[in-house]
Design a protein around this motif. Structure first.
Motif, PDB file in Angstrom:
ATOM      1  N   PHE B  79      43.791   0.368  37.234  1.00 37.09           N
ATOM      2  CA  PHE B  79      42.961   1.153  36.305  1.00 37.09           C
ATOM      3  C   PHE B  79      42.646   0.354  35.052  1.00 37.09           C
ATOM      4  O   PHE B  79      41.545   0.417  34.525  1.00 37.09           O
ATOM      5  CB  PHE B  79      43.688   2.428  35.877  1.00 37.09           C
ATOM      6  CG  PHE B  79      43.392   3.617  36.746  1.00 37.09           C
ATOM      7  CD1 PHE B  79      42.198   3.718  37.450  1.00 37.09           C
ATOM      8  CD2 PHE B  79      44.296   4.666  36.832  1.00 37.09           C
ATOM      9  CE1 PHE B  79      41.933   4.818  38.249  1.00 37.09           C
ATOM     10  CE2 PHE B  79      44.037   5.772  37.630  1.00 37.09           C
ATOM     11  CZ  PHE B  79      42.860   5.843  38.337  1.00 37.09           C
ATOM     12  N   ILE B 293      48.196   8.041  42.545  1.00 38.32           N
ATOM     13  CA  ILE B 293      46.953   8.276  41.788  1.00 38.32           C
ATOM     14  C   ILE B 293      47.186   9.379  40.764  1.00 38.32           C
ATOM     15  O   ILE B 293      46.840   9.246  39.580  1.00 38.32           O
ATOM     16  CB  ILE B 293      45.816   8.676  42.752  1.00 38.32           C
ATOM     17  CG1 ILE B 293      45.571   7.571  43.778  1.00 38.32           C
ATOM     18  CG2 ILE B 293      44.534   8.957  41.975  1.00 38.32           C
ATOM     19  CD1 ILE B 293      44.690   8.006  44.918  1.00 38.32           C
ATOM     20  N   LEU B 297      47.235   8.951  36.651  1.00 44.92           N
ATOM     21  CA  LEU B 297      46.322   9.724  35.804  1.00 44.92           C
ATOM     22  C   LEU B 297      47.105  10.568  34.808  1.00 44.92           C
ATOM     23  O   LEU B 297      46.749  10.679  33.637  1.00 44.92           O
ATOM     24  CB  LEU B 297      45.438  10.629  36.663  1.00 44.92           C
ATOM     25  CG  LEU B 297      44.324   9.935  37.420  1.00 44.92           C
ATOM     26  CD1 LEU B 297      43.700  10.888  38.412  1.00 44.92           C
ATOM     27  CD2 LEU B 297      43.270   9.427  36.455  1.00 44.92           C
ATOM     28  N   ILE B 343      45.100  15.789  39.792  1.00 44.58           N
ATOM     29  CA  ILE B 343      44.088  14.729  39.807  1.00 44.58           C
ATOM     30  C   ILE B 343      42.772  15.275  39.270  1.00 44.58           C
ATOM     31  O   ILE B 343      42.075  14.630  38.492  1.00 44.58           O
ATOM     32  CB  ILE B 343      43.920  14.166  41.231  1.00 44.58           C
ATOM     33  CG1 ILE B 343      45.184  13.452  41.673  1.00 44.58           C
ATOM     34  CG2 ILE B 343      42.756  13.196  41.293  1.00 44.58           C
ATOM     35  CD1 ILE B 343      45.167  12.978  43.103  1.00 44.58           C
TER      36      ILE B 343
END
Lengths: 323, 377
Positions: B79, B293, B297, B343
């Protein structure tokens, strides 16, 4: 003659497994051509398959099931649209989220409503789509070569199968011969220009996303109400991603999409067929290799080794109106 | 809508907004529990009780958390470079080879503390190699890393099925898995660490790789915020154009970042293979690559956020298993929903509440200014 019969059988199952791929890839085409990347095809299809299977099992009507499938899929598509158009969020992240929500929710709700370990009850009678025999299919079956092609390959599929294949030229017509299609393609390449022409970028993209939802809904309904009689946990099993691969493989063009899906469907049908049967000349190929082949081919294509796949230029980029 | 977001105090930006997003995600998850006909409050208390209420529960929570810290770090490193590595699942799966093969080869000859470093290196290298191809394709051929890593997940899964079924499965065995490693191929459990706190982890496979995960988190922090390479990675993620002007080689950074990401994802394989199952089994990753993921986040791609986020998801995994005993309606799939919602709200919709919060803070400031104004006149 024996080889010919085998070929017909393989092609027949190719058509059968390609249908959800074609529908889902066309769904992705509408969305991605408008500049909204969608890796949530898998999730939308899964949720639609569940909604279709559940609604058809409860009401006993395949059409109500289809409507429920489309409704749920469009709702998820609108969530994706809201996140990526209105909120200008990351489209990939939103797609991933939708996949997970669908994967979990279908099992939890299925277990709560039907208590069959995440399945929906078996569909029987009117609750399931039936196959259609084309006229004279039985009469011409004995004609050599053409007979089996007509009566086994072209006839005897579900209505949704014919719908899927008709949607291919229809999508081509919409995309290249209508005002909506022109604007759709334009907004995916250069939203600024569309905005300058006085057309609302968000509304156009929302419409594209809704089209995507409708098609994913049909794809899901086909899975749970035509191909099999009921929803099974995780039944899309990566088909949404194969469709995505096919869409890229087809370079975002409708007619190519059909051929790419047929190719990937053919590989799938072959891998089932070849289990334990060595190929002439090559010998025995591991089933896993055949299963991985669509993905490998897509990677090779994306790398630009066979032609170049150029995505819509504004794809994945939220549109910010300038002040 | 096109006005740039007004500047907010740092504690709002990094503390309040993520917490609100998280709270909304759990609120929606609570609604799902309600729809299923159970009490969300009771589910939450069962969850916390199951995850933290007793030693073995804590052991399992931290065991799962180890996986998620590794995969979360993997996603976060990518990221920072503006890359989205969805391939953690596949990278970890293939990296299982880097762990299992040294164990299979050496477990009769070498002690575990020699095999462990070899396995760390092996898993990191195999994971990095599996991420290298998408990274190279992105850097040199311009193919989108998201699509290629998705494709590589599927290729990895096919490859590993082939390897486990046709190559590594011991003759005469039906189960598609390697043989069980001898004692030297097994990591020591951290029961001594927990006994300092007066806890008994019972049968929980809480093992040494948890400490490795913490070390990795610290090293990632050093790398991203305290080294030249990290600075280049962040510059590339922030503005590729600026990085190019500054003379940073774009393709070099992309490839290195993807390899680092793959190595971190790959090291996750140590935990289940050497730490728990003591053999390599089919699908041992079990979705941890994707949980990464959500963890990245939620932790805002910072190790300080990722470790607690990993533990939170470990808690959901362990507590979720406990809930399903009490509430058969709520299986572990509930976590998949929560994962998706996290997410969605912490990732794709992260700015949904920002305008409202900005407006709230703006009125607060004007109200305060309005109060002081008359006094000044």
């Amino acid at each position: 003659m024996e080889y010919f019969d085998t070929l017909i059988v393989i092609l027949q199952s190719t058509v059968r497994v390609s249908v959800p791929l074609i529908l889902a890839a066309l769904a992705g085409l509408y969305s991605e051509r408008s500049g909204i990347f969608d890796i949530g095809l898998e999730g939308k299809m899964l949720a639609a398959a569940f909604a279709g299977g559940a609604a058809a099992a409860v009401t006993g009507s395949a059409l109500i099931g289809l409507a429920a499938a489309i409704f749920v899929s469009v709702c998820l598509a609108l969530v994706h649209g809201f996140a990526s158009i209105t909120q200008r969020g990351n489209q990939i992240v939103s797609g991933v989220a939708i996949n997970f929500i669908a994967l979990g929710a279908t099992v939890i709700l299925g277990q709560a409503w039907f208590r069959q370990g995440g399945r929906t009850p078996q569909l029987t009678g009117d609750a399931r789509f039936t196959t259609v025999e084309l006229p004279f299919a039985a009469e011409v079956a004995d004609v050599p070569i053409l007979g089996p092609i007509y009566s086994n390959l072209l006839s005897g599929h579900f209505v949704l199968t014919y719908v899927a294949f008709l949607l291919v030229p229809f999508t081509w017509w919409v995309l290249y011969r209508t005002r909506f299609g022109l604007r759709l393609r334009a907004v995916g390449e250069n939203p600024g220009a569309v905005d300058t022409a006085g057309i609302s970028v968000p509304w156009l993209r929302y419409r594209a996303v809704i089209c995507c939802g409708i098609l994913c809904g049909i794809a899901g309904a086909y899975l749970s109400m035509a191909m099999t009689a009921g929803f099974v946990k995780g039944m899309t099993a990566g088909k949404g991603f194969i469709a995505l691969a096919a869409l890229i493989f087809a370079k975002w063009k409708p007619i190519n999409v059909m051929f790419a899906c047929l190719l990937f469907g053919f590989l799938d049908a072959m891998s089932i067929r070849m289990q334990g049967n060595p190929l002439p000349l090559i010998g025995e190929v591991p089933v896993q290799f055949m299963q991985a082949l669509p993905y490998i081919l897509t990677v090779i294509l994306l790398a630009g080794f066979i032609g170049k796949a150029v995505p819509p230029r504004a794809g994945g980029v939220p549109y910010v109106k300038e002040r | 809508m096109s006005v740039p977001y007004a500047k907010l105090p740092a504690w709002v930006d990094y503390g309040l907004i993520p917490l609100i997003n998280l709270a909304v995600a759990f609120l929606v998850a609570g609604l799902v529990v309600l729809a299923v006909g159970e009490s969300p409050l009771r589910a939450a208390s069962l969850l916390i009780e199951g995850a933290f209420g007793y030693g073995e529960g804590i052991g399992f929570t931290l065991y799962y958390a180890t996986n998620f810290i590794f995969t979360g770090l993997a996603v976060a490193v990518a990221f920072h470079c503006g890359l989205f590595n969805i391939g953690g699942e596949g990278q970890a799966y293939v990296a299982g080879l880097g762990v299992a093969l040294p164990c299979l080869w050496f477990d009769a000859y070498l002690p575990w503390y020699v095999i462990f470093p070899i396995a760390i290196l092996g898993s990191a290298m195999v994971g990095a190699a599996w991420a290298l191809i998408p990274g190279w394709l992105q850097a040199r051929r311009g193919s989108h890393v998201v699509i290629t890593t998705i494709m590589f997940n599927f290729i990895a899964s096919s490859l590993m099925v082939y390897v486990l079924v046709d190559v590594l499965k011991p003759a005469g065995s039906m189960a598609p898995q390697t043989r069980t490693f001898a004692e030297n191929g097994q990591l020591p459990r951290l029961d001594w660490l927990m006994s300092w706190f007066g806890l008994d982890i019972g049968g929980a496979p809480f093992n040494l790789s948890f400490l490795l995960a913490l070390v990795a988190a610290f090293l990632v922090w050093v790398l991203i915020w305290r080294t030249k390479l990290g600075y280049e990675i962040r510059t590339m993620g922030f503005s590729p154009k600026a990085a190019r002007y500054a003379g940073v080689s774009e393709s070099r950074i992309i490839i290195i970042t993807m390899m680092l990401s793959g190595a971190l994802a790959g090291m996750m394989a140590l935990n289940p293979i050497m730490g728990d199952q003591h053999s390599m089994q089919l699908d041992f990753v079990g979705g941890a690559g994707f949980v990464g993921i959500a963890v990245a986040l939620m932790g805002r791609s910072h190790p300080v956020g990722i470790v607690p986020a990993g533990i939170l998801f470990g808690m959901l995994y362990q507590g979720g298993a406990e809930i399903s005993f009490e509430m058969p309606q709520i299986s572990r799939d509930m976590i998949t929903i929560i994962q998706g919602l996290v997410i969605l709200f912490a990732g794709a919709l992260e700015n949904m509440f920002r305008p409202a919060i900005t407006a709230f803070f703006a009125t607060m400031t004007t109200a305060r200014a309005g109060k002081t104004l008359p006094a000044g006149e």
